[in-house]
Every structure is written in C-alpha cells, then in structure tokens.
Design a protein around this motif. Structure first.
Motif, PDB file in Angstrom:
ATOM      1  N   ALA A  16      48.212  -2.522 129.767  1.00  0.00           N
ATOM      2  CA  ALA A  16      48.560  -3.053 128.447  1.00  0.00           C
ATOM      3  C   ALA A  16      50.075  -3.179 128.337  1.00  0.00           C
ATOM      4  O   ALA A  16      50.766  -2.221 128.015  1.00  0.00           O
ATOM      5  CB  ALA A  16      48.006  -2.144 127.358  1.00  0.00           C
ATOM      6  N   GLY A  17      50.587  -4.358 128.666  1.00  0.00           N
ATOM      7  CA  GLY A  17      52.026  -4.619 128.634  1.00  0.00           C
ATOM      8  C   GLY A  17      52.563  -4.794 130.043  1.00  0.00           C
ATOM      9  O   GLY A  17      52.718  -3.821 130.764  1.00  0.00           O
ATOM     10  N   LEU A  18      52.847  -6.060 130.426  1.00  0.00           N
ATOM     11  CA  LEU A  18      53.320  -6.344 131.786  1.00  0.00           C
ATOM     12  C   LEU A  18      54.811  -6.100 131.916  1.00  0.00           C
ATOM     13  O   LEU A  18      55.273  -5.497 132.877  1.00  0.00           O
ATOM     14  CB  LEU A  18      52.979  -7.789 132.163  1.00  0.00           C
ATOM     15  CG  LEU A  18      53.389  -8.267 133.551  1.00  0.00           C
ATOM     16  CD1 LEU A  18      52.738  -7.415 134.632  1.00  0.00           C
ATOM     17  CD2 LEU A  18      53.035  -9.741 133.743  1.00  0.00           C
ATOM     18  N   GLY A  19      55.578  -6.562 130.941  1.00  0.00           N
ATOM     19  CA  GLY A  19      57.032  -6.378 130.990  1.00  0.00           C
ATOM     20  C   GLY A  19      57.717  -7.362 131.912  1.00  0.00           C
ATOM     21  O   GLY A  19      57.071  -8.153 132.607  1.00  0.00           O
ATOM     22  N   SER A  20      59.057  -7.301 131.940  1.00  0.00           N
ATOM     23  CA  SER A  20      59.834  -8.281 132.710  1.00  0.00           C
ATOM     24  C   SER A  20      60.664  -7.672 133.829  1.00  0.00           C
ATOM     25  O   SER A  20      61.329  -8.399 134.557  1.00  0.00           O
ATOM     26  CB  SER A  20      60.754  -9.062 131.764  1.00  0.00           C
ATOM     27  OG  SER A  20      61.557  -8.174 131.016  1.00  0.00           O
ATOM     28  N   TYR A  21      60.645  -6.334 133.966  1.00  0.00           N
ATOM     29  CA  TYR A  21      61.413  -5.700 135.044  1.00  0.00           C
ATOM     30  C   TYR A  21      60.527  -5.550 136.278  1.00  0.00           C
ATOM     31  O   TYR A  21      59.431  -4.998 136.198  1.00  0.00           O
ATOM     32  CB  TYR A  21      61.935  -4.325 134.610  1.00  0.00           C
ATOM     33  CG  TYR A  21      62.872  -4.383 133.434  1.00  0.00           C
ATOM     34  CD1 TYR A  21      63.978  -5.228 133.447  1.00  0.00           C
ATOM     35  CD2 TYR A  21      62.636  -3.597 132.301  1.00  0.00           C
ATOM     36  CE1 TYR A  21      64.823  -5.295 132.349  1.00  0.00           C
ATOM     37  CE2 TYR A  21      63.483  -3.658 131.211  1.00  0.00           C
ATOM     38  CZ  TYR A  21      64.577  -4.512 131.240  1.00  0.00           C
ATOM     39  OH  TYR A  21      65.415  -4.574 130.164  1.00  0.00           O
TER      40      TYR A  21
END
Length: 465
Positions: A16-21
C-alpha cells in the motif's frame, strides 16, 4: 534468501504505497516479496503517469499494479498488507484488511522481525539523518559489516537478506515507523532520541501525542539494551525515567555521576560507569553549528558504548562534513554563497541554519511552504537579526509566516510561485559577501513533490546562473 523467508511464498501481499524512491519502502517491499515468490499487488493513489519511473524499476518481476486509486477488495483479499510509513493506522482500508484477517506490516516491522543482528535506531525531530549517518561512519571503523537504512531513503529490506548475527544495522526511524514497530512490540537494541520539537502538528493532536510517538522507541527494549537521550531537551529528559536498559545522556553542559557524553572546557567527554574518557575536542567536529554539536555527541555516545576507539571517533568527526540538503554550500558566484537547507521543514530548523551561517543581516532567505500547524514567532525574531530580505514561496504556511514577519518588521521582498523565480529574485538582492539561503521552515507539498525535489529545483536554478 528463499529458505530464510519461505513463509511468504505464494502469500497474497498488498503493498500500500509504491513511492518514488528507488530504494524506498514501497519499491523495496514490492521487489523483496516478488523475489520470494509471493503474489504481489501494488496499490497507490498517485497515477500511473506520476509513478512510471517507479513501475519501470520493478520491470521483470511478477507484480500487479492498481494505480490512481485504492480498492477495498484488494485490502480484504490480502494475507499481508505492507503499508507505507505515512499511511495512518486508522485508515479505512487498513480497517477493512484487519477485519478480513490480514496482518498489517511495514517494511520496518518485517525488517525487525527477521533481522539477525543488533539494530541501532535513531529518532527525533531534528538531526536524526545526520546522527544516523555519523553513527554508521563511526561504527564502520570498528565493525567490518555495518548497514545503513530507514527513513533516509533506503529501506532495510534492501539488505535484510545479507545480514549475519555479528553485523550492525543503523536505521533512522520516523514517528510513523515507530507507531508501526510499537504495534508489533518491537524496539531496537540501541535507541537514540536526538530531541523533540514542534513538528507534524497537522498529523498529531498536540505535542504530548507527538512526543509519545517518539518515546515508543524505548517501549519494548529490555535490560540488555541501551538508550541515548538529549539531556538538554525538556521532552527527552522526561523520557529518561522510561529507559528499561542502560541510560546514557548527551549534553552541551557537564553533568555529574550519570553515564553519557558532554562538553567540558571545549572537550567532548564520555563517562561510563564512573570511567571518564577525554574523547575529542569540540574543534575536531567538521560540522558547524550548535545543533551539529548535539548530533556529534549523540553519535559519539553510541560509538563509545559499542567499543569504538577514541582515535577512530576523532577521525570520523574530522572527516564527516554533513549530509546533502542540510546547510549545503552549492556554489559561490561573484562573492555570493548559495546554501541548500531544504530539509529545514520547521521553524526550529530554520533558526538553526540562521545561527550557523548568519551574521548581522547578511542573508537573503528563501522560505515558505505547507503548514504543519507550527508557530513562527521565534523564527521571525531570528530573521530580524540575520536576514536582509526574505523571498517567500507560496503555500498554506506562508500567510502565517508573513504575518509574523510584518509584526517583527522584517522586510519581505515578494511571494513567488516557483523556485526559479525565488532564486532569480534573491540573486538581484544579494551583494558580495552575502548569502542566499534556501531554508524553508515549512513542508514542501504544494509547489514540490517533496523536500528533496524542492532542494533539487533550487540546485538546478543556482547552476543556471
């Protein structure tokens, strides 16, 4: 790796939440579980277009993506939900998953559950990234295998499979990560709290609740563990009574009898069970500023507890110049210095930068951004002393900042809607010998993706000059 984590094979795992880093919690968790043969679904409220780079980084792995939305059905069908640290535990989606019998985890709880070696955890409002990195550098001078991760853009799931019992992992822990660990009744072997100051009051119901989140790092330690606390901060001093294991203080002032690190006659002293060591001179620390002296003392205390020789501590202090995005000199152009301090997301952090870099009215400051329900009175008083002019970035905190600046008769040049505009305006105002400082003292959301995007935009604008 597969044998060690065989319990996850064929499990339905929802990230739940891929993120960009690339090495951040979401991408790392997706990669970790997909490689173990789990049935991985990734869900994120951001669109596929915004997350295209993140999705590309997972190419070749069997992962299903649900982007631009969350579906309750995905949460209900999961065996395990691995939540992003910023996703509140009270979320309706997590509630649905719990009701359906799913286990709620984070990358950090998975790491703590399986880590075979000692973990040193660092939290606090300010200085935790610097302190975490400095501890890591000091421990590397004694231990052959030391690993760095956590709230420093590196999920420990990137190195969990490599760890052995004699290794050391040093992790930075945000208050949200600590809430997840507390739910799993987990604490690190060594706990460090740098300080507690006003922050995230848009998320927490007052300072008491926010402080309690930081104190969770101590809650599940045992008598064989240790804690290192700031003796000069009113909140962390109160936490001293909660320490279950061995307690060590750090302070800019000498204190008697108790264990810890202190400054005495320009020296950094460490006391442990009555034995006093003269570890280093204050002048050995390459990082400037009172706030960085606190960070150095906290790291020194951990290093000495862990048996690092004094000469190795001194060498590290001399070599460590701090981290990017924290009072970082980008360049000097025609006698004007440009500093990036984008991680200053609170008034206290902004004041620290002014005190470190400023003399009487020598700074053109770029500040402003999103509100975290913080107070800007003391910040405005510091600006009156150190700032010639202020350029404000648009944001929900900016009207509050502007009102305090006007009350203190601080000159606001303009409010702008881009970093390029802010840098170009500041450049016109600066004279030789002065400083242009990006130290926003507010959150980044609105004009920027995050604080690091804000810093990168500042650096790009400065390099165009």
């Amino acid at each position: 790796m597969h044998n060690q984590f065989s319990e996850y094979k064929n499990k339905k795992i929802l990230i739940a939440g891929l993120g960009s880093y690339e090495k951040g919690s979401g991408i790392s968790a997706a990669r970790f579980f997909a490689k173990l043969g789990a049935r991985v679904t990734v869900t994120d409220l951001k669109s596929a277009a915004l997350l295209a780079k993140s999705v590309r980084s997972l190419r070749g792995l069997k992962i299903k993506f649900v982007l631009g939305k969350h579906r309750i059905s995905d949460f209900r069908e999961a065996d395990i939900v691995v939540k992003n640290p910023g996703m509140r535990r009270s979320s309706e989606y997590l509630a649905a998953a719990r009701k359906a019998g799913a286990h709620i985890e984070s990358d950090m709880t998975i790491f703590f559950r399986h880590c075979p070696c000692r973990i040193i955890g660092v939290t606090g409002t300010r200085g935790k990234s610097t302190t975490t990195s400095l501890i890591y550098e000091m421990l590397k001078r004694k231990y052959r295998r030391v690993f760095l991760g956590g709230n420093i853009k590196i999920s420990p799931l990137n190195f969990l499979h490599k760890l052995r019992p004699g290794d050391v992992a040093v992790v930075e822990l945000s208050s949200w990560m600590l809430e997840d660990l507390n739910a799993g009744r987990m604490s690190p072997h060594g706990a460090v709290i740098t300080n507690v100051m006003r922050d995230h009051l848009n998320t927490y119901n007052g300072m008491k609740e926010y402080g309690e989140a930081k104190a969770m790092i101590l809650a599940h330690q045992n008598v064989g563990d240790f804690a290192v606390l700031n003796r000069d901060n009113k909140y962390t001093r109160q936490f001293g009574a909660r320490v279950i294991g061995r307690r060590f203080w750090f302070s800019l002032k000498p204190f008697i009898e108790e264990n810890g690190a202190m400054v005495k006659n320009g020296r950094m002293i460490f006391r442990e069970d009555g034995r006093v060591r003269n570890v280093a001179s204050v002048k050995d620390a390459a990082m400037r500023g009172e706030h960085n002296l606190y960070n150095s003392l906290a790291a020194l205390a951990v290093a000495k507890i862990m048996g690092v020789p004094c000469v190795a501590v001194r060498k590290t202090l001399r070599a460590f110049n701090g981290l990017a995005d924290r009072q970082e000199l980008i360049r000097e152009i025609r006698g004007v210095k440009y500093y990036n301090d984008t991680t200053a997301t609170t008034p206290d952090a902004g004041i620290a930068a002014l005190r470190t870099l400023g003399v009487q009215k020598n700074i053109i400051l770029i500040a402003g951004g999103a509100d975290k329900e913080l107070i800007f009175g003391e910040w405005a008083k510091a600006l009156k002393k150190y700032c010639k002019k202020v350029v404000l970035l648009q944001g929900t905190a900016t009207p509050k900042m502007s009102a305090e600046l006007k009350k203190n008769r601080v000159e606001i040049e303009s409010t702008v809607d881009s970093m390029n505009a802010a840098v170009n305006l500041a450049k016109k105002l600066a004279k030789k010998g002065e400083i242009i400082l990006l130290s926003p003292s507010a959150a980044s959301f609105g004009l920027f993706r995050n604080e690091f995007d804000r810093g990168e935009q500042f650096i790009r604008a400065v390099r165009k000059i």
